[in-house]
Structures are given as structure tokens and as C-alpha cells.
Scaffold this motif. Structure first.
Motif, PDB file in Angstrom:
ATOM      1  N   ILE A 147       0.846  -1.203   0.000  1.00 19.09           N
ATOM      2  CA  ILE A 147       0.000   0.000   0.000  1.00 19.09           C
ATOM      3  C   ILE A 147       0.874   1.244   0.000  1.00 19.09           C
ATOM      4  N   ALA A 148       1.871   1.264   0.895  1.00 17.45           N
ATOM      5  CA  ALA A 148       2.750   2.428   0.987  1.00 17.45           C
ATOM      6  C   ALA A 148       3.525   2.647  -0.314  1.00 17.45           C
ATOM      7  N   LEU A 149       4.083   1.573  -0.881  1.00 17.37           N
ATOM      8  CA  LEU A 149       4.874   1.689  -2.103  1.00 17.37           C
ATOM      9  C   LEU A 149       4.022   2.172  -3.275  1.00 17.37           C
ATOM     10  N   CYS A 150       2.897   1.530  -3.503  1.00 16.28           N
ATOM     11  CA  CYS A 150       2.071   1.876  -4.664  1.00 16.28           C
ATOM     12  C   CYS A 150       1.481   3.274  -4.524  1.00 16.28           C
ATOM     13  N   ALA A 151       1.066   3.631  -3.314  1.00 15.44           N
ATOM     14  CA  ALA A 151       0.532   4.978  -3.103  1.00 15.44           C
ATOM     15  C   ALA A 151       1.600   6.030  -3.344  1.00 15.44           C
ATOM     16  N   LEU A 152       2.826   5.757  -2.906  1.00 16.09           N
ATOM     17  CA  LEU A 152       3.927   6.703  -3.132  1.00 16.09           C
ATOM     18  C   LEU A 152       4.197   6.865  -4.625  1.00 16.09           C
ATOM     19  N   LEU A 153       4.210   5.767  -5.360  1.00 19.81           N
ATOM     20  CA  LEU A 153       4.451   5.839  -6.804  1.00 19.81           C
ATOM     21  C   LEU A 153       3.380   6.672  -7.507  1.00 19.81           C
ATOM     22  N   ILE A 154       2.116   6.430  -7.151  1.00 25.89           N
ATOM     23  CA  ILE A 154       1.023   7.154  -7.810  1.00 25.89           C
ATOM     24  C   ILE A 154       1.031   8.626  -7.415  1.00 25.89           C
ATOM     25  N   SER A 283      15.912  -6.987 -15.386  1.00 21.79           N
ATOM     26  CA  SER A 283      14.925  -6.037 -14.886  1.00 21.79           C
ATOM     27  C   SER A 283      15.527  -5.132 -13.817  1.00 21.79           C
ATOM     28  N   LEU A 284      16.352  -5.701 -12.941  1.00 26.56           N
ATOM     29  CA  LEU A 284      16.998  -4.894 -11.911  1.00 26.56           C
ATOM     30  C   LEU A 284      17.999  -3.921 -12.530  1.00 26.56           C
ATOM     31  N   VAL A 285      18.721  -4.383 -13.537  1.00 30.34           N
ATOM     32  CA  VAL A 285      19.663  -3.505 -14.232  1.00 30.34           C
ATOM     33  C   VAL A 285      18.930  -2.352 -14.907  1.00 30.34           C
ATOM     34  N   LEU A 286      17.773  -2.641 -15.478  1.00 27.96           N
ATOM     35  CA  LEU A 286      16.977  -1.603 -16.131  1.00 27.96           C
ATOM     36  C   LEU A 286      16.596  -0.504 -15.143  1.00 27.96           C
ATOM     37  N   GLY A 287      16.355  -0.898 -13.886  1.00 27.10           N
ATOM     38  CA  GLY A 287      15.977   0.085 -12.884  1.00 27.10           C
ATOM     39  C   GLY A 287      17.052   1.120 -12.627  1.00 27.10           C
ATOM     40  N   LYS A 298      11.536   9.671 -10.519  1.00 28.58           N
ATOM     41  CA  LYS A 298      12.152   8.532 -11.211  1.00 28.58           C
ATOM     42  C   LYS A 298      11.622   7.237 -10.588  1.00 28.58           C
ATOM     43  N   PRO A 299      10.489   6.746 -11.062  1.00 31.21           N
ATOM     44  CA  PRO A 299       9.861   5.583 -10.421  1.00 31.21           C
ATOM     45  C   PRO A 299      10.669   4.301 -10.532  1.00 31.21           C
ATOM     46  N   ARG A 300      11.346   4.072 -11.659  1.00 29.70           N
ATOM     47  CA  ARG A 300      12.137   2.842 -11.796  1.00 29.70           C
ATOM     48  C   ARG A 300      13.255   2.817 -10.760  1.00 29.70           C
ATOM     49  N   LEU A 301      13.885   3.957 -10.549  1.00 29.01           N
ATOM     50  CA  LEU A 301      14.963   4.018  -9.562  1.00 29.01           C
ATOM     51  C   LEU A 301      14.428   3.753  -8.163  1.00 29.01           C
ATOM     52  N   LEU A 302      13.268   4.299  -7.854  1.00 30.48           N
ATOM     53  CA  LEU A 302      12.668   4.050  -6.542  1.00 30.48           C
ATOM     54  C   LEU A 302      12.414   2.559  -6.345  1.00 30.48           C
ATOM     55  N   LEU A 303      11.913   1.887  -7.371  1.00 32.40           N
ATOM     56  CA  LEU A 303      11.642   0.448  -7.275  1.00 32.40           C
ATOM     57  C   LEU A 303      12.932  -0.338  -7.050  1.00 32.40           C
ATOM     58  N   LEU A 304      13.979   0.033  -7.765  1.00 35.00           N
ATOM     59  CA  LEU A 304      15.258  -0.646  -7.580  1.00 35.00           C
ATOM     60  C   LEU A 304      15.791  -0.446  -6.175  1.00 35.00           C
ATOM     61  N   VAL A 305      15.715   0.781  -5.675  1.00 35.26           N
ATOM     62  CA  VAL A 305      16.189   1.062  -4.314  1.00 35.26           C
ATOM     63  C   VAL A 305      15.367   0.269  -3.305  1.00 35.26           C
ATOM     64  N   TRP A 306      14.061   0.163  -3.534  1.00 35.44           N
ATOM     65  CA  TRP A 306      13.179  -0.615  -2.651  1.00 35.44           C
ATOM     66  C   TRP A 306      13.665  -2.069  -2.563  1.00 35.44           C
ATOM     67  N   VAL A 307      13.911  -2.690  -3.686  1.00 35.96           N
ATOM     68  CA  VAL A 307      14.366  -4.083  -3.703  1.00 35.96           C
ATOM     69  C   VAL A 307      15.737  -4.210  -3.052  1.00 35.96           C
ATOM     70  N   ALA A 308      16.676  -3.368  -3.468  1.00 36.73           N
ATOM     71  CA  ALA A 308      18.063  -3.493  -3.007  1.00 36.73           C
ATOM     72  C   ALA A 308      18.192  -3.197  -1.524  1.00 36.73           C
ATOM     73  N   PHE A 309      17.557  -2.134  -1.054  1.00 36.58           N
ATOM     74  CA  PHE A 309      17.721  -1.752   0.353  1.00 36.58           C
ATOM     75  C   PHE A 309      17.150  -2.810   1.289  1.00 36.58           C
ATOM     76  N   ILE A 310      15.963  -3.333   0.978  1.00 38.01           N
ATOM     77  CA  ILE A 310      15.358  -4.328   1.866  1.00 38.01           C
ATOM     78  C   ILE A 310      16.211  -5.590   1.929  1.00 38.01           C
ATOM     79  N   ILE A 311      16.709  -6.028   0.783  1.00 32.96           N
ATOM     80  CA  ILE A 311      17.554  -7.230   0.785  1.00 32.96           C
ATOM     81  C   ILE A 311      18.854  -6.988   1.548  1.00 32.96           C
TER      82      ILE A 311
END
Length: 555
Positions: A147-154, A283-287, A298-311
Motif C-alpha cells: 500500500i505504501a509503495l504503490c501509493a507513493l508511486l502514484i 529487470s533490476l539492471v533496467l531500474g 524517477k519511479p524505476r529508480l525508486l523500485l530498484l532502491v526498494w528491492v536493493a535496500f530491503i535485501i
């Protein structure tokens, strides 16, 4: 045929079919310990006691997690009664909601086809499907973070109106508050860390002026704070245990014995992305690549940071459990969808080929499954599981080959759709066929003997000696007296030591007193403990034994 994402009839048919299957199969499996039994039992006790503030397990204060999962399960029991599917309903709805939100965010931010792909990818990713069907807090947290991620993107997209930005940011703050109620401070720390890193990498300093901080923080505390205040007032020992021991100590210390290799979450991301593993890295490289036409956000960058930071965050932790990285999959699904939309035909064929190869691997594994049996009688369980694994392998093999054909013909939508159906169907087959093994792990085959011995009668004393059976306790519908067992009950028993018997000799004394007073008593224990008690001359009768647990009675 090439514009399936524009076919509204197909889209709605897929949604209703997915929802019906995802929620329909919740009733087809026994609650497997430890997590499923634990959270079902906590909710049963909340439902039975009417105490919605102090969370308990086996009647003992239990503050390892906040109450959102327990609340929702207890509410489900209130409406639909006790049962397996009721205990999983909230989790299933969370998984479904995550798919819908991810698809909607993909459509609003990146376009209709990418939204369609993102929903298909997440709905078929191995790990997301599995966690959508398991009664655990990991999916509850993940859906709230989605919810937080998708709402932030929109909210932050360049063409968002001021009212859209405000309203969606408030939804984002609400999602973070619910994440805190799902699993604690991690629900704020992870999105906050992502935002800080995104700001640094994107140099989008003005994003902080678009977060509606004052209204957002007010809403956040209105949702998240009341329970913490109330539970702290009723239980003064809770705040230190929850905030210090369950957060900082768990992250920094090894006392929970949940260490794992540094690469474990990277492996889980790859395995959990099946059948999309063939395009995961691309897909991660594309981000990380510059985004064309983005004026500000920059939504793609945000998505990449989301994946990378949590891991990376959980890789650094000294406590590593598989469920920790479930929140990355919606972001990964969006990145994969973006790549599938614009990637090469070769990459789509590679993904389809790997899926077919995985299916062939499962088919080849079937004849060797009986080697997984390590206890007497388990070979029959794995033999019963073989047809399900065989069916899953065939689905993945055929789906992968069909997808390769459509990819070769440049039919992207059909390629993605067939792969998604194969991935979802294969996972559901593997989950459903696990039921005989799940029954043994839960110990439910002992229930008839326990009921015959009077264990469900409140007048009968029921002890759990040297073990605690999470699922079996829920199915008994009552708490048991722990004997010589601490584990996750250590903190609660420090507050209420009278609720357990600390040693086996003390239990034997109580057992003899029960017998002398004519009080029926039943104990669930390990076979070695039962044998030792018999050697000591303790009066007992073996009621049932399944090789993992022995049930004894004093009459």
C-alpha cells in the motif's frame, strides 16, 4: 491477440478466476506449525477471551509481534467461526490486494500494458503465491508495505494533480502505520530508508516537500499509536521487550539462533521470482538506467532502491528468516513488467525456456522423492505427494514450451499470460498436494485419540512436556500447561511463572497428585521423554504415538 491487456472481459475473468482459486484452496490444507498454528491460536484466544489489547499464546503474554494479524484472524473467527480457511483468509486477502495494487500502480505510473504484466508477474511469483496461502505476519506486513509503495508511486508521478498527490500520500502514510501494526518499527524503517537513499541517488531533494509530512505524520500516529499506548498501560513490561529486545537485539545479536549465509536472501529472491527468473537480473539492471522523459520523479529508480535496500538491510541482520524479503516482490514485479514490455524476444524466450527446464527438473525429481523420507511411514506420505509434483512439473513444462512458441511469434501478451498461468497453477499444485505431510507435521492424526482421552474436556488437565505443538493446541481448542519448555515463552513466563511447570520432576509430582485425586490428565510429549517416564515407574498409559509425539494419560 497481441493486445490482451486491452480486453476488459479477459482481464476481469482472469481476476475473478485468480481470486476464486487463491481463496478457494485456503481450506484444503492443515495449519502447519510453527507459524500457522501460532497465529491461529493467538487469534482463537483473543476471540475467546474478548481481550483485544494484550496478545497471548497458550494463555501466556506474547509480545513478539504487534496485533494486526491477530486482530484480523480473530475478526474472521468472529464472523465465520473457527477453521483452517478462516485462519488464512486475511493472508489470502492480503496477497490478492497486493496483486491488485501492484497492477493499478503499474497502470497509473507506467501504462496499461505494464500494469497488466505487473499483476500477472506478482500473481504467479512462487514466493508471493506461497506466502499468500500461509497464516503468517510476513504477508500481512508485505501487503501493508505494498500500500505504501504503490501509493507513493502514484502520488509522486509527474502528472499527479495536487489533490491526487495529497490523497495518495495520505494512503501511503496509512500503509506505513498499518505496516507498523503488522510487524513493528520495520514498517517505518524500510520505507524511510528507501526514501532517503532514493533522494540521494536521484537528487530529488524536493520530494520531501511533496510528502505532506504534517498531515501524514498525524494520520500515521492516529492509526499506529493507540494500541502501543493501551498495551503499555496494561502491561508496563511490553515496551522495553518489544522495542529493544524484538528490534535492536534481534537485528544486532545472535541470541535468536537465526543466522544464515550472507547470500541467502539473494537466492530466495531468485527462487521466489520463478517463473520470471530469466529476466530478473535484466529487470533490476533496467531500474538503474536513466529514465527518458522523466521531469522530476524517477519511479524505476525508486523500485530498484526498494528491492536493493530491503535485501541488503536483512542481509546485514543477524536474524534471517525466509519471510523477511516478501515485501520486495511487488517492486520486483513492476520492474520485471517494465522489462517484459520493452525487452528483447530472446530474453522472453530464455524465461520461458527456464520455466520449461524447471518443469522437466520436477519430472525428473519425482522418482527420487521417497529418499526424502527420514522417519518410519514417511515414504507413504511422499508417495502420495508424487502425483502432485508430477502434475506441477507437467504444467510448468507445457507452459514454458507454449510461452517459447508465442515469444518466438512476437506475441508478448500471450507469452506473459501463459507463463503466469503456468507459474500460478504449478505453485498451487505443489501447495495443495503437501497436505498429507502437513497433517503429520501438525499432529492432527492424534486428535481422535486426544478427544477420546478427554483432552477437549475443560475438566481434564492437559500438559505439554518438553515440547509445544503450535497447531495441535489450536485444533484442541484450549490451552495446555507447559512443562520444562521455554523458547518463545521465556519473557511471558518471567511475568507469569505460575502458568507453567519448570521441570519434569515437578510435573511427575503433579501427575501423581492428579491420579490420586481422580483428576484425568493427558500429556503430549516426545517419545524419548515418554519412554523415560515409563522407566521411572510413573503411572501412565500410552494413548497414541505418531513417531514425533506421544500422548499419555494417567488413567
Amino acid at each position: 491477440m497481441r493486445e490482451l491487456h486491452k480486453n476488459k472481459t479477459l482481464v476481469w475473468t482472469l481476476f475473478f478466476a485468480f481470486a476464486a482459486i487463491l481463496l478457494g484452496v485456503l481450506r484444503m490444507r492443515t495449519l502447519v506449525p510453527p507459524d500457522e498454528g501460532r497465529y491461529a491460536e493467538m487469534a482463537r484466544e483473543m476471540f475467546a477471551s474478548g481481550d483485544w489489547i494484550t496478545t497471548r499464546l497458550n494463555g501466556i503474554k506474547y509480545f513478539e509481534k504487534p496485533p494486526l494479524q491477530t486482530w484480523m484472524n480473530a475478526l474472521t473467527f468472529e464472523v465465520f467461526g473457527l477453521g483452517d480457511w478462516q485462519a488464512r483468509l486475511w493472508t489470502g486477502l492480503c496477497g490478492l490486494m497486493g496483486v491488485v495494487l501492484t497492477g493499478h500502480a503499474g497502470k497509473r505510473v507506467f501504462g496499461e500494458r505494464i500494469g497488466f504484466y505487473a499483476a500477472l508477474v506478482l500473481a504467479s511469483s512462487l514466493y508471493w503465491v506461497i506466502c499468500s496461502q500461509v497464516n503468517s505476519v510476513d504477508m500481512s506486513l508485505s501487503s501493508m508495505m505494498t500500500i505504501a509503495l504503490c501509493a507513493l508511486l502514484i502520488a509522486q508521478r509527474d502528472d499527479a494533480t495536487p489533490s491526487e498527490q495529497r490523497n495518495w500520500m495520505l494512503v501511503c502514510w496509512a500503509g506505513m502505520a498499518l505496516s507498523v501494526l503488522a510487524k513493528g518499527l520495520i514498517g517505518l524503517v524500510l520505507p524511510g530508508g528507501v526514501l532517503v537513499l532514493y533522494t540521494l541517488f536521484a537528487r530529488d531533494w524536493k520530494i520531501w516537500t511533496r510528502l505532506h509530512l504534517v498531515k501524514g505524520l498525524l494520520l500515521f500516529f492516529l492509526i499506529a499509536a493507540p494500541w502501543f499506548v493501551l498495551v503499555g498501560l496494561k502491561n508496563p513490561e511490553q515496551p522495553h521487550f518489544f522495542f529493544i529486545h524484538e528490534h535492536f537485539d534481534r537485528f544486532l545479536k545472535k541470541e535468536h539462533h537465526r543466522e544464515a549465509a550472507w547470500w541467502v536472501f539473494f537466492a530466495l529472491l531468485a527462487i521466489g521470482s520463478v517463473p520470471w527468473i530469466g529476466v530478473l537480473v535484466q529487470s533490476l539492471v533496467l531500474g538503474a538506467k536513466p529514465e527518458q522523459g522523466a521531469l522530476r520523479f524517477k519511479p524505476r529508480l525508486l523500485l530498484l532502491v526498494w528491492v536493493a535496500f530491503i535485501i541488503l538491510f536483512f542481509t546485514k541482520s543477524n536474524s534471517k528468516l525466509p519471510g523477511y524479503i516478501v515485501p520486495v516482490f511487488p517492486a520486483a514485479a513492476l520492474l520485471i513488467a517494465i522489462y517484459l514490455d520493452g525487452g528483447t524476444r530472446r530474453s522472453r524466450m530464455l524465461t520461458a525456456g527456464l520455466t520449461a527446464l524447471l518443469g522437466a527438473g520436477l519430472l525428473g525429481f519425482v522418482p527420487f522423492m521417497l529418499r526424502l523420507a527420514h522417519r518410519p511411514g514417511e515414504d507413504a506420505l511422499y508417495a502420495a505427494y508424487q502425483p502432485w509434483v508430477l502434475a506441477a512439473g507437467l504444467v510448468l513444462l507445457i507452459g514454458g514450451l507454449l510461452s517459447m512458441l508465442y515469444a518466438r511469434q512476437m506475441q508478448r501478451d500471450l507469452t506473459v499470460l501463459i507463463l503466469a498461468i503456468a507459474g500460478f497453477a504449478g505453485t498451487e499444485l505443489l501447495l495443495t498436494g503437501f497436505e498429507p505431510i502437513g497433517q503429520v507435521r501438525a499432529g492432527t492424526r492424534l486428535l481422535p485419540a486426544l478427544e477420546a482421552a478427554g483432552a477437549t474436556n475443560p475438566a481434564t488437565h492437559v500438559y505439554s512436556v518438553g515440547i509445544y505443538e503450535q497447531s495441535l493446541t489450536f485444533y484442541l481448542g484450549r490451552t495446555v500447561t507447559l512443562v520444562d519448555y521455554l523458547d518463545e515463552f521465556s519473557f511471558g513466563l518471567e511475568q507469569q511463572p505460575e502458568l507453567a511447570i519448570p521441570t519434569i520432576p515437578a510435573f511427575v509430582e503433579r501427575w501423581r497428585l492428579d491420579a490420586a485425586a481422580g483428576v484425568k490428565s493427558v500429556a503430549i510429549t516426545r517419545p524419548d521423554i515418554a519412554a523415560d517416564l515409563k522407566r521411572q515407574g510413573v503411572p501412565l498409559r500410552v494413548v497414541a504415538d505418531d513417531g514425533r509425539r506421544t500422548v499419555i494419560a494417567n488413567f
